[in-house]
Scaffold this motif. Sequence first.
Motif, mmCIF file in Angstrom:
data_model
loop_
_atom_site.group_PDB
_atom_site.id
_atom_site.type_symbol
_atom_site.label_atom_id
_atom_site.label_comp_id
_atom_site.label_asym_id
_atom_site.label_seq_id
_atom_site.Cartn_x
_atom_site.Cartn_y
_atom_site.Cartn_z
ATOM 1 N N GLN A 1 -34.210 62.822 5.687
ATOM 2 C CA GLN A 1 -34.199 61.421 6.112
ATOM 3 C C GLN A 1 -32.814 60.843 5.800
ATOM 4 N N VAL A 2 -31.962 60.799 6.806
ATOM 5 C CA VAL A 2 -30.563 60.448 6.604
ATOM 6 C C VAL A 2 -30.406 58.934 6.473
ATOM 7 N N SER A 3 -30.445 58.473 5.245
ATOM 8 C CA SER A 3 -30.258 57.050 4.959
ATOM 9 C C SER A 3 -28.768 56.738 4.887
ATOM 10 N N VAL A 4 -28.350 55.711 5.621
ATOM 11 C CA VAL A 4 -26.971 55.245 5.549
ATOM 12 C C VAL A 4 -26.963 53.837 4.951
ATOM 13 N N GLY A 5 -27.993 53.543 4.184
ATOM 14 C CA GLY A 5 -28.103 52.238 3.544
ATOM 15 C C GLY A 5 -28.339 52.322 2.059
ATOM 16 N N HIS A 6 -27.982 53.457 1.458
ATOM 17 C CA HIS A 6 -28.224 53.624 0.022
ATOM 18 C C HIS A 6 -27.339 52.726 -0.838
ATOM 19 N N ALA A 7 -26.343 52.098 -0.216
ATOM 20 C CA ALA A 7 -25.530 51.144 -0.962
ATOM 21 C C ALA A 7 -26.372 49.982 -1.477
ATOM 22 N N VAL A 8 -27.508 49.727 -0.832
ATOM 23 C CA VAL A 8 -28.416 48.679 -1.311
ATOM 24 C C VAL A 8 -28.825 48.957 -2.752
ATOM 25 N N ARG B 1 -41.278 55.481 9.117
ATOM 26 C CA ARG B 1 -42.057 55.861 10.299
ATOM 27 C C ARG B 1 -41.142 56.230 11.460
ATOM 28 N N LEU B 2 -39.895 55.763 11.370
ATOM 29 C CA LEU B 2 -38.915 56.083 12.400
ATOM 30 C C LEU B 2 -38.356 57.482 12.152
ATOM 31 N N SER B 3 -37.744 58.047 13.138
ATOM 32 C CA SER B 3 -37.195 59.400 12.983
ATOM 33 C C SER B 3 -35.770 59.451 13.494
ATOM 34 N N GLY B 4 -35.038 60.441 12.990
ATOM 35 C CA GLY B 4 -33.681 60.684 13.457
ATOM 36 C C GLY B 4 -32.758 59.510 13.242
ATOM 37 N N TYR C 1 -32.796 56.633 14.515
ATOM 38 C CA TYR C 1 -33.435 55.322 14.428
ATOM 39 C C TYR C 1 -33.625 54.906 12.965
ATOM 40 N N PHE C 2 -34.005 55.852 12.129
ATOM 41 C CA PHE C 2 -34.139 55.570 10.701
ATOM 42 C C PHE C 2 -32.779 55.237 10.103
ATOM 43 N N SER C 3 -31.758 55.994 10.467
ATOM 44 C CA SER C 3 -30.413 55.738 9.951
ATOM 45 C C SER C 3 -29.936 54.348 10.341
ATOM 46 N N MET C 4 -30.178 53.972 11.590
ATOM 47 C CA MET C 4 -29.760 52.650 12.059
ATOM 48 C C MET C 4 -30.504 51.548 11.314
ATOM 49 N N ALA C 5 -31.773 51.757 11.029
ATOM 50 C CA ALA C 5 -32.552 50.753 10.300
ATOM 51 C C ALA C 5 -32.011 50.566 8.885
ATOM 52 N N THR C 6 -31.629 51.664 8.235
ATOM 53 C CA THR C 6 -31.097 51.544 6.869
ATOM 54 C C THR C 6 -29.732 50.866 6.862
ATOM 55 N N ILE C 7 -28.931 51.107 7.902
ATOM 56 C CA ILE C 7 -27.646 50.409 8.008
ATOM 57 C C ILE C 7 -27.874 48.910 8.126
ATOM 58 N N ALA C 8 -28.840 48.520 8.965
ATOM 59 C CA ALA C 8 -29.126 47.105 9.163
ATOM 60 C C ALA C 8 -29.561 46.436 7.864
ATOM 61 N N VAL C 9 -30.423 47.112 7.101
ATOM 62 C CA VAL C 9 -30.884 46.552 5.825
ATOM 63 C C VAL C 9 -29.714 46.418 4.854
ATOM 64 N N GLY C 10 -28.872 47.438 4.792
ATOM 65 C CA GLY C 10 -27.737 47.405 3.892
ATOM 66 C C GLY C 10 -26.777 46.275 4.210
ATOM 67 N N GLY D 1 -41.288 69.751 -3.446
ATOM 68 C CA GLY D 1 -40.100 70.313 -2.828
ATOM 69 C C GLY D 1 -40.429 71.122 -1.590
ATOM 70 N N TYR D 2 -41.474 71.932 -1.654
ATOM 71 C CA TYR D 2 -41.878 72.711 -0.483
ATOM 72 C C TYR D 2 -42.332 71.798 0.642
ATOM 73 N N TYR D 3 -43.039 70.743 0.294
ATOM 74 C CA TYR D 3 -43.487 69.788 1.302
ATOM 75 C C TYR D 3 -42.302 69.094 1.966
ATOM 76 N N LEU D 4 -41.323 68.676 1.150
ATOM 77 C CA LEU D 4 -40.166 67.970 1.705
ATOM 78 C C LEU D 4 -39.381 68.869 2.654
ATOM 79 N N ARG D 5 -39.213 70.133 2.312
ATOM 80 C CA ARG D 5 -38.481 71.040 3.202
ATOM 81 C C ARG D 5 -39.276 71.316 4.474
ATOM 82 N N ALA D 6 -40.590 71.353 4.354
ATOM 83 C CA ALA D 6 -41.423 71.530 5.543
ATOM 84 C C ALA D 6 -41.295 70.322 6.467
ATOM 85 N N ILE D 7 -41.279 69.132 5.873
ATOM 86 C CA ILE D 7 -41.119 67.907 6.653
ATOM 87 C C ILE D 7 -39.761 67.892 7.346
ATOM 88 N N LYS D 8 -38.730 68.345 6.628
ATOM 89 C CA LYS D 8 -37.382 68.376 7.200
ATOM 90 C C LYS D 8 -37.313 69.343 8.379
#
Length: 329
Positions: free
Chosen positions: A54-61, A105-108, A110-119, A182-189
């Motif tokens: 889940q590529v977050s580009v809003g972790h600066a928050v 709930r967003l993917s790809g 779209y999730f990154s763009m949402a985190t940018i907006a929040v940040g 960890g196994y679950y997260l890699r499966a989700i990825k």
Amino acid sequence: MTARRLLQLALVVMVLAYPWAAADSPVYGRLGALVLLAAIGASAWNIVGGYAGQVSVGHAVFFGVGAYSAVTAYVHLGLPPILGAPVGMAVSVLIAALIGVPTLRLSGHYFSMATIAVGELVRVLSSTSDFLGGAQGLGGPAMPRTVFDLSFVSATPYYYIFLIVLVALLWLTHWIEHSRMGYYLRAIKDSERAARSLGVSAGRYKLYAYMLSAAFTSLAGTLYLTIYGFVDPESGFGILISVKMVVMAALGGAGQLFGPLVGALILVPLEELSNSYLGGKGAGLTFLAYGTIIVVIARFLPSGLLSLLARRSLKGQPGKRQPASGHAD
């Protein structure tokens, strides 16, 4: 003792002895501390961005919340800044839960763009808040009152404090990596739809990873405040902070334990030394370098530099294949 054990022991000795080797150069002494600080932030991002994909580009928050929690503890309550760390981590976890439920709930992209907006929204709001010092920001203790202020002239104490935090975070990440989560997260990825079909509660585990990542990113922000002694909206909530975390993890190897550390070892010296020797021109070079690295990673190294080492180690070993998703165990 095998050659691998000797190499590991030598690396440990080098890491522990670095401040003493750089004792004659304050610049290089501080550089070591900054590398570890950046590695903490990138490793925290790696939990959700590398392992869960889940590529977050809003972790600066979360980084900014940690920094501001520390400085407001001093400015408004007269407490040592480090005592703001638990508050910042708790607030960051709460924010991650509030924004994670709808955005995860967003993917790809779209999730990154949402985190940018929040940040960006949080950055703008912080610049208009008198409580947070507005656009001018807030400063920590000008002079150390007690050792708990973590205000040192030498970078050596910061180096060892950051090293302890980084080792603890890497140990926790290693434990998660080999746990069910960890196994679950890699499966989700790899394929969220396939993971759901096998009974994995993808939404819940992505949220767990997001909140845990937020907590340690907030701690990185608090540690940033202790070494710099000042934070404003740009240095706390600026989008470049999030971009640095993403690029460091991706360069070394997102989803790999030591990937963020490798990225920090390359990018932090590049940025600091270019700024030191080139002055104001160095900032432009840093942006150019980040852009170039993003292009190179996307085109030639989607699994990061550590994937090259993994592939080399597997050469000449018939029957073995590189782990899926570029993950090196």
